[in-house]
Design an enzyme around this catalytic site. Structure first.
Site, mmCIF file in Angstrom:
data_model
loop_
_atom_site.group_PDB
_atom_site.id
_atom_site.type_symbol
_atom_site.label_atom_id
_atom_site.label_comp_id
_atom_site.label_asym_id
_atom_site.label_seq_id
_atom_site.Cartn_x
_atom_site.Cartn_y
_atom_site.Cartn_z
ATOM 1 N N CYS A 14 4.091 -4.473 -5.152
ATOM 2 C CA CYS A 14 4.604 -3.534 -4.151
ATOM 3 C C CYS A 14 3.698 -3.505 -2.913
ATOM 4 C CB CYS A 14 4.756 -2.158 -4.794
ATOM 5 S SG CYS A 14 5.661 -0.948 -3.810
ATOM 6 N N ILE A 15 3.056 -2.390 -2.615
ATOM 7 C CA ILE A 15 2.194 -2.252 -1.443
ATOM 8 C C ILE A 15 0.774 -2.752 -1.719
ATOM 9 C CG2 ILE A 15 1.354 0.088 -1.936
ATOM 10 C CD1 ILE A 15 2.448 -1.284 1.528
#
Length: 220
Positions: free
Chosen positions: A136-137
């Site tokens: 994800c991030i």
């Protein structure tokens, strides 16, 4: 890979670790018969978010380690006890806690700093040539820490985020939820997961499973 360290940043995608990504990471590791140990900083969350309203819970304070312990079912250690020598790889699930508690990426973008202990751990695994998986991030941590090495990573398909992350020197690749990007030179594996808010769970699990498989290949 026989043992993997997992770093969490709280509990809840708006102020900590993304719960589904975290659980699916543990499931993927367990399915591959890989042992894991979970770690988190013993520090306050940057802020607490009401996950129903999406608003900041003013005056409420929570601890990153205690929150992450909800996901770990209490089996969790403080981040400063993470010894790279005891593990064959490292995985960091996503969630805004990565960008708020493990770094300042949510506020400063490409000019952000990474939590000093997290940065030291990332560098230790990299120097020992042990694979690092970022979901994800979390690939932003790789970009911020190793931008000068021009690592190949993905943060999904958002062009604005891609432009921001490439300011660090990282090379961004557009990637679908079920896919991964492998940087064989740096031993990094990244996958978008909930960088697409509309992503379906099975595609996220496919991406995370592929990430674990790729890490295993890189470790051999």
């Amino acid at each position: 890979m026989k043992r993997v360290a997992v770093i969490l940043s709280g509990c809840g995608y708006l102020d900590g670790s993304e719960i589904r990504e975290s659980v699916l990471t543990l499931l993927a590791l367990d399915t591959a018969n890989i042992e894991y140990q979970i770690f988190a900083p013993d520090e306050p969350l940057f802020h607490v978010i009401d996950h129903v309203s999406g608003e900041i819970s003013e005056g409420e304070n929570r601890n990153i380690l205690q929150e992450a312990g909800r996901i770990a079912r209490g089996k969790i250690s403080t981040l400063n006890k993470l010894d790279e020598n005891e593990f064959d790889g490292l995985i960091i699930p996503g969630g805004f806690g990565v960008a708020k508690n493990l770094s300042t990426f949510a506020f400063k973008g490409a000019e952000a700093s990474v939590h000093s202990t997290v940065a030291s751990i990332l560098k230790a695994f990299h120097q020992s040539k042990k694979p690092i998986g970022a979901i994800c991030i979390s690939p932003a941590l790789l970009a911020l820490t190793f931008g000068n090495l021009h690592p190949n990573i993905t943060l999904g398909s958002d062009t604005n985020i891609a432009k921001e992350i490439e300011k660090t020197g990282a090379i961004h690749h557009v990637c679908q939820t079920s896919e991964i990007v492998v940087d064989k030179q740096n031993l990094f594996v990244t996958t978008p997961a909930y960088m697409d808010d509309q992503a379906c769970l099975k595609d996220i699990y496919t991406g995370i499973t592929s990430l674990v498989e790729a890490m295993t290949t890189l470790a051999n």
